[in-house]
Design an enzyme around this catalytic site. Structure first.
Site, PDB file in Angstrom:
ATOM      1  N   ARG A  99       1.383  -0.949  -0.115  1.00 39.87           N
ATOM      2  CA  ARG A  99       0.175  -0.017   0.232  1.00 39.87           C
ATOM      3  C   ARG A  99       1.099   1.498   0.481  1.00 39.87           C
ATOM      4  NH1 ARG A  99      -5.371   0.584   3.575  1.00 39.87           N
ATOM      5  NH2 ARG A  99      -6.348   0.332   2.072  1.00 39.87           N
ATOM      6  N   HIS A 126      -7.446   1.136  -6.280  1.00 37.92           N
ATOM      7  CA  HIS A 126      -7.444   0.220  -4.770  1.00 37.92           C
ATOM      8  C   HIS A 126      -7.895  -1.287  -5.680  1.00 37.92           C
ATOM      9  CE1 HIS A 126      -7.936  -1.692  -1.251  1.00 37.92           C
ATOM     10  NE2 HIS A 126      -8.721  -0.372  -1.016  1.00 37.92           N
ATOM     11  N   GLN A 129      -9.942  -3.436  -3.644  1.00 37.91           N
ATOM     12  CA  GLN A 129     -11.287  -3.357  -3.004  1.00 37.91           C
ATOM     13  C   GLN A 129     -12.209  -3.583  -4.225  1.00 37.91           C
ATOM     14  OE1 GLN A 129     -12.444  -1.377  -0.484  1.00 37.91           O
ATOM     15  NE2 GLN A 129     -14.177  -1.965  -0.395  1.00 37.91           N
ATOM     16  N   ASP A 213     -17.497   6.971  -0.946  1.00 35.46           N
ATOM     17  CA  ASP A 213     -16.099   6.965  -0.471  1.00 35.46           C
ATOM     18  C   ASP A 213     -15.820   8.107  -0.089  1.00 35.46           C
ATOM     19  OD1 ASP A 213     -13.425   6.426   0.010  1.00 35.46           O
ATOM     20  OD2 ASP A 213     -12.612   5.837  -1.732  1.00 35.46           O
ATOM     21  N   CYS A 253     -16.477   1.140   0.846  1.00 37.04           N
ATOM     22  CA  CYS A 253     -15.361   1.064   1.103  1.00 37.04           C
ATOM     23  C   CYS A 253     -14.640   1.185   2.586  1.00 37.04           C
ATOM     24  CB  CYS A 253     -14.382   1.078  -0.546  1.00 37.04           C
ATOM     25  SG  CYS A 253     -13.673   3.039   0.432  1.00 37.04           S
ATOM     26  N   ARG A 281     -13.549  -8.668   0.790  1.00 37.42           N
ATOM     27  CA  ARG A 281     -11.958  -8.761   1.042  1.00 37.42           C
ATOM     28  C   ARG A 281     -10.947  -9.780   1.315  1.00 37.42           C
ATOM     29  NH1 ARG A 281      -9.924  -2.962   1.251  1.00 37.42           N
ATOM     30  NH2 ARG A 281      -8.377  -4.361   0.323  1.00 37.42           N
TER      31      ARG A 281
HETATM   32  N1   CP Z   1     -11.590   0.103   3.104  1.00 41.73           N
HETATM   33  C1   CP Z   1     -10.017  -0.201   3.160  1.00 41.73           C
HETATM   34  O1   CP Z   1      -9.204  -0.956   1.725  1.00 41.73           O
HETATM   35  O2   CP Z   1     -10.135  -0.058   4.526  1.00 41.73           O
HETATM   36  P1   CP Z   1      -8.331   0.492   5.214  1.00 41.73           P
HETATM   37  O3   CP Z   1      -7.834   1.590   3.883  1.00 41.73           O
HETATM   38  O4   CP Z   1      -8.563  -0.280   6.315  1.00 41.73           O
HETATM   39  O5   CP Z   1      -7.522  -1.241   4.503  1.00 41.73           O
HETATM   40  N1  NVA Z   2     -10.401   6.814  -1.446  1.00 39.57           N
HETATM   41  C1  NVA Z   2      -9.400   6.223   0.067  1.00 39.57           C
HETATM   42  C2  NVA Z   2      -9.778   4.576  -0.209  1.00 39.57           C
HETATM   43  C3  NVA Z   2      -9.776   4.188   1.356  1.00 39.57           C
HETATM   44  C4  NVA Z   2      -9.571   2.590   1.756  1.00 39.57           C
HETATM   45  C5  NVA Z   2      -8.329   6.526   0.206  1.00 39.57           C
HETATM   46  O1  NVA Z   2      -7.389   6.260  -0.637  1.00 39.57           O
HETATM   47  O2  NVA Z   2      -7.725   7.184   1.107  1.00 39.57           O
END
Ligand code: CP
Ligand code: NVA
Length: 294
Positions: A99, A126, A129, A213, A253, A281
């Site tokens: 990530r 993502h 997701q 989101d 999400c 997930r």
């Molecule tokens: N939806 C998602 O990726 O959540 P986290 O940021 O908690 O991993």
């Molecule tokens: N769009 C959000 C998603 C988190 C899971 C971010 O990138 O923070």
């Protein structure tokens, strides 16, 4: 050749269909030693609840183990190159989930990794997701082809981008309801039938799924005030949900900010499937790891 999963277009439609089926099998029978003694390194440059826990629990249910590598714990932060990190980790582990901020960083990581690299979120995509999301929609609606998904809010964030690309592959009509500043880029919508509008009601009209989101994604904090002001008319509330199909489901999400992009009434209401979505997930990523790491 090593197969990576960096963005939604890295899987063909047939692969996604196979993956969704395997995810369903793994959901029914969670403990199957399909990846015995395999190790997944998990690099996190941003925080996470769902991604971290679902990957770590997932690999362990498959007979392997996950290794959490926070950005402050590894040498990457102190200037070791992404290439050297990738080459080193490849000597120890069987897969890398990362990530990161810039998408180009995960592309670089994959370039020098001799084991599969999985995108656990970058600023641009993502994809894990979206896999879980379409698994959830398929479970709830019995099909994907021909459905309409309306994404309302920041239409150019990582989650929106992934929903657009994967939705197009699976025959889902994606509609974006967003202020012009946050419309998806042309490269993202290219070759898809995505509809984009600045009118949230128009976006959700006839929708089977209403999705939103956060307005301020990780890394966007400097624009917080501006984003909250511009995106305010794009809140998903009871009135907006009533403009969708009667049996529409609500998705997010997570993490969510109640009172901003969504009201409590909606996210905690009957149409919301957000925790089934979060659970998926785990199942979708287990299927993905089996497909890439076995
Ligand atoms: N939806 C998602 O990726 O959540 P986290 O940021 O908690 O991993
Ligand atoms: N769009 C959000 C998603 C988190 C899971 C971010 O990138 O923070």
């Amino acid at each position: 050749m090593v197969r990576h999963f960096l963005c939604d277009d890295d899987l063909e439609k047939e692969d996604v269909e196979r993956l969704l089926k395997l995810a369903g099998d793994l959901k029914a029978r969670p403990i199957q030693p399909l990846l015995p003694n395999k190790t997944l390194a998990m690099i996190f440059a941003k925080p996470s609840t769902r991604t971290r826990v679902s990957f770590e629990v997932g690999i362990s249910q498959l007979g392997g183990q996950g290794l959490y590598l926070g950005m402050n714990d590894i040498q990457l932060k102190r200037g070791e190159t992404i290439a050297d990190t990738a080459k080193t980790l490849s000597r120890y582990v069987d897969g890398i989930m990362a990530r990161l901020f810039a998408h180009s960083d995960i592309v670089e990581l994959a370039k020098y990794s001799s084991v599969p690299v999985i995108n656990g979120l970058t600023d641009t995509w993502h994809p894990c997701q979206a896999l879980a999301d379409y698994l959830t929609i398929k479970e709830k609606k019995g099909k994907l082809e021909g459905l309409k998904l309306a994404f309302v809010g920041d239409g150019k964030n990582n989650v929106a981008n992934s929903l657009i690309r994967l939705g197009a592959k699976l025959g889902v009509q994606v509609s974006i309801g967003a202020p012009k500043e946050y419309w998806p880029s042309k490269e993202i919508t290219k070759g898809t039938k995505t509809k984009v509008t600045a009118n949230p009601k128009e976006a959700v009209k006839g929708a089977d799924v209403v999705y939103t989101d956060v307005w301020v994604s990780m890394g966007d904090e400097a624009e917080m005030a501006k984003r909250k002001a511009i995106l305010k008319p794009f809140q998903v509330n009871g009135t907006l949900m009533r403009a969708a199909k009667k049996d529409a489901i609500f998705m997010h999400c997570l993490p969510a900010h109640r009172g901003e992009e969504v009201t409590s009434e909606v996210i905690d209401g009957k149409q919301s499937v957000v925790f089934d979505q979060a659970e998926n997930r785990l199942h979708a990523q287990k299927a993905l790891m089996v497909m890439l790491m076995r």
